[in-house]
Design an enzyme around this catalytic site. Structure first.
Site, PDB file in Angstrom:
ATOM      1  N   GLU A 322       0.790  -0.976  -0.058  1.00  0.00           N
ATOM      2  CA  GLU A 322       0.090   0.029  -0.030  1.00  0.00           C
ATOM      3  C   GLU A 322       0.946   1.267  -0.004  1.00  0.00           C
ATOM      4  O   GLU A 322       0.161   2.294  -0.457  1.00  0.00           O
ATOM      5  CB  GLU A 322      -1.029   0.110   1.143  1.00  0.00           C
ATOM      6  CG  GLU A 322      -2.285   0.958   0.752  1.00  0.00           C
ATOM      7  CD  GLU A 322      -3.390   0.744   2.059  1.00  0.00           C
ATOM      8  OE1 GLU A 322      -2.989   0.180   2.955  1.00  0.00           O
ATOM      9  OE2 GLU A 322      -4.470   1.658   1.761  1.00  0.00           O
ATOM     10  N   HIS A 343       5.006 -27.373   1.616  1.00  0.00           N
ATOM     11  CA  HIS A 343       4.531 -28.082   0.697  1.00  0.00           C
ATOM     12  C   HIS A 343       3.393 -27.961  -0.447  1.00  0.00           C
ATOM     13  O   HIS A 343       2.647 -28.462  -0.583  1.00  0.00           O
ATOM     14  CB  HIS A 343       3.777 -29.510   1.519  1.00  0.00           C
ATOM     15  CG  HIS A 343       4.663 -29.853   2.850  1.00  0.00           C
ATOM     16  ND1 HIS A 343       5.398 -31.369   2.884  1.00  0.00           N
ATOM     17  CD2 HIS A 343       5.333 -29.622   3.798  1.00  0.00           C
ATOM     18  CE1 HIS A 343       6.108 -31.724   3.493  1.00  0.00           C
ATOM     19  NE2 HIS A 343       6.245 -30.286   4.276  1.00  0.00           N
ATOM     20  N   LYS A 454     -12.502   2.702  -3.174  1.00  0.00           N
ATOM     21  CA  LYS A 454     -13.660   3.019  -2.546  1.00  0.00           C
ATOM     22  C   LYS A 454     -14.867   3.980  -3.265  1.00  0.00           C
ATOM     23  O   LYS A 454     -15.891   3.602  -2.893  1.00  0.00           O
ATOM     24  CB  LYS A 454     -12.841   4.045  -1.115  1.00  0.00           C
ATOM     25  CG  LYS A 454     -12.346   3.137  -0.083  1.00  0.00           C
ATOM     26  CD  LYS A 454     -11.788   4.126   0.745  1.00  0.00           C
ATOM     27  CE  LYS A 454     -11.153   3.346   2.028  1.00  0.00           C
ATOM     28  NZ  LYS A 454     -10.195   4.408   3.090  1.00  0.00           N
TER      29      LYS A 454
HETATM   30  O1  PA5 Z   1      -3.406   2.498   5.526  1.00  0.00           O
HETATM   31  C1  PA5 Z   1      -4.300   3.069   5.169  1.00  0.00           C
HETATM   32  O2  PA5 Z   1      -4.104   4.229   4.949  1.00  0.00           O
HETATM   33  C2  PA5 Z   1      -5.382   2.265   4.867  1.00  0.00           C
HETATM   34  O3  PA5 Z   1      -5.379   1.177   4.864  1.00  0.00           O
HETATM   35  C3  PA5 Z   1      -6.477   2.604   5.757  1.00  0.00           C
HETATM   36  O4  PA5 Z   1      -6.202   2.387   7.083  1.00  0.00           O
HETATM   37  C4  PA5 Z   1      -8.031   2.008   5.655  1.00  0.00           C
HETATM   38  O5  PA5 Z   1      -8.224   2.278   4.283  1.00  0.00           O
HETATM   39  C5  PA5 Z   1      -9.045   2.430   6.593  1.00  0.00           C
HETATM   40  O6  PA5 Z   1      -9.005   3.920   6.516  1.00  0.00           O
HETATM   41  P1  PA5 Z   1     -10.109   4.480   7.416  1.00  0.00           P
HETATM   42  O7  PA5 Z   1      -9.403   4.487   8.914  1.00  0.00           O
HETATM   43  O8  PA5 Z   1     -10.146   5.914   7.177  1.00  0.00           O
HETATM   44  O9  PA5 Z   1     -11.298   4.018   7.643  1.00  0.00           O
END
Ligand code: PA5
Length: 486
Positions: A322, A343, A454
């Site tokens: 990410e 395995h 999203k």
């Molecule tokens: O690391 C990140 O920024 C994302 O994985 C968010 O944590 C995730 O999309 C959740 O977002 P939010 O805390 O705004 O609901």
């Protein structure tokens, strides 16, 4: 038939103390075709660049560190140095809630979920197993359930059924306050709690962790009178486990958050003060970068032989991709649990396309061991040995075989699974990913692809105001050639 007997000397537990033994990194096998990565012609210049980028991270002066106007390095400059008074407030709220409930739900997705689960499971044991124990065997802590990290009806129904008839409470975590998966899970549990308990009981048993500025979740929390903790503006989801996002749920689950933060602070101090050749975060960032850009490796296999660390490798699977996966770049992370997976795709790691390197998480003392009793069996030669001894030997065997097969490998060396060790490991790895993202020229603190998903998902699920965009999606779907659907 009587029940299974467990002789008292079969399972041996070691008391995990605050170890304060630093984590280590073994990178003797990081290279290929007999050449160590440090011999690569780019190693020196890239090492210098990593040190400079680390200074940049500390100074916070680059567009690559910003999300909008905000410099997103609070996880490095502030979280590990959280004031005692804030820890006191979090601990006290967690203690009050934990003593009042049987089951704790933690709602969140991505960075509002994975780090919490990873640390709870590493330090307290996997929730699948520990939820089956009695409260006393769990050291007095409530059972833990995660919700909102998916919208799977079967999973959600099972969790709700398991909590039926019990005293429940929890924390809903969303920095933006509007992510749909956790918002739905929270809507369901809130409704169930409102139908089961008085308004006063409900408000005492829900804690909301969200941005300090106004957002839908904060408004709801204020209206209902829930206790709230703020997600710092300068800390993004996947870097937030050392902030209230992680600390509250960890404290409810029985993790010693003071030791966890002490470990994170120590990891941060080491990253700041160690010279490059002894600096785990900086060295590992350079090795990941060179493996990707110079040795053409696209996959980092993140491996463990400890069940309770499986979620740690899932957290790594989020933190890296990410942060780095932008502009056609980035390393894919593949979590592996050995020897189970030896395995399965272990075959591919050994002999498939040579496009991967591997990072092992090795643990010196996992806190519990089992003595092997094997007289008269094919493994009699192991009689009296322990499982940890054999497990480690097999994982080291996999490491050596993969290296011989052309997979550069390095190993994190963890002394134990204490809160302190996990704090140090998490802070170090966050530094690694921030640095290797910057080395790739990426802004590691934004996730425009996640935002795009999203947005499209919101349109497809009928969010008000998206009607026009929904029409366009329908049109695009109608343009697809129907002959390709059977
Ligand atoms: O690391 C990140 O920024 C994302 O994985 C968010 O944590 C995730 O999309 C959740 O977002 P939010 O805390 O705004 O609901």
């Amino acid at each position: 038939m009587s029940g299974l007997k467990l002789p008292h000397d079969l399972i041996n537990k070691t008391l995990i103390k605050t170890s304060e033994v630093p984590i280590g990194l073994d990178y003797r096998r990081f290279g290929e075709k007999g050449s160590h990565i440090t011999e690569h012609q780019a190693f020196r210049s890239e090492s210098k660049r990593a040190v400079e980028l680390h200074s940049l991270l500390l100074e916070g002066k680059s567009g690559l560190l910003r999300d909008g106007e905000i410099v997103m390095t609070g996880w490095k400059t502030e979280s590990p140095f959280i004031p005692e008074s804030e820890i006191d407030a979090i601990e006290s709220a967690a203690k009050t809630l934990a003593s009042d409930i049987d089951d704790f739900w933690s709602i969140g997705i991505g960075g509002s979920y994975l780090g919490i689960r990873a640390i709870v499971e590493a330090v307290m044991g996997s929730i699948e197993m520990s939820n089956m124990l009695s409260r006393e065997e769990r050291c007095g802590t409530p059972r833990i359930f995660f919700l909102g990290q998916n919208m799977d009806p079967v999973y959600t129904a099972n969790v709700l059924a398991l909590m039926k008839g019990r005293r429940v409470g929890g924390s809903v975590i969303s920095k933006s306050g509007g992510t749909v998966e956790p918002a739905i899970a929270f809507a369901i549990i809130k409704d169930l709690m409102e139908k089961s308990y008085s308004a006063d009981e409900v408000s005492k048993r829900i804690v909301a962790i969200t941005a300090s500025k106004k957002c839908s979740l904060r408004s709801l929390a204020e209206q209902k009178g829930y206790e709230t903790f703020a997600v710092p503006d300068n800390v993004g989801g996947r870097f937030s486990v050392t902030s209230p996002v992680g600390l509250f749920s960890l404290a409810v689950a029985g993790v010693n958050i003071r030791e966890f933060i002490a470990g994170a602070r120590y990891g941060e101090e080491q990253t700041r003060s160690m010279p490059f050749e002894k600096n785990i975060a900086q060295l590992r960032a350079v090795m990941r970068y060179l493996a990707h850009k110079k040795l053409n490796k696209d996959i980092e296999v993140a491996s463990t032989g400890i069940y309770d660390l499986k979620s740690v490798t899932s957290w790594m699977q989020q933190l890296g991709p990410e942060s780095e996966g932008k502009n056609g770049e980035g390393l894919w992370i593949s979590p592996e649990y050995y020897t189970e997976m030896a395995h399965a795709n272990g075959q591919m790691i050994q002999m498939g396309k040579r496009n991967m390197f591997e990072t092992f998480i090795m643990v010196e003392d996992p806190g519990v061991d089992v003595t092997i009793t094997a007289k008269g069996t094919p493994v009699e030669y192991l009689d009296g040995e322990t499982l940890h001894f054999v497990n480690t030997a097999f994982i080291e065997g996999l490491r050596d075989a993969h290296y011989e097969g052309g997979v550069p490998t390095m190993s994190y060396l963890l002394p134990d699974l204490s809160a302190f060790t996990m704090g140090m490991f998490f802070q170090t790895e966050m530094n690694v990913i921030a640095l290797s993202g910057l080395m790739l020229g990426q802004n590691p603190f934004i996730q425009p692809g996640v935002q795009l998903y999203k947005d499209i998902a919101n349109i497809r699920s009928g969010k008000p105001g998206t009607e026009e965009a929904a029409e366009k999606i329908k049109q695009k779907e109608a343009d697809l050639d129907p002959k390709f659907i059977l």
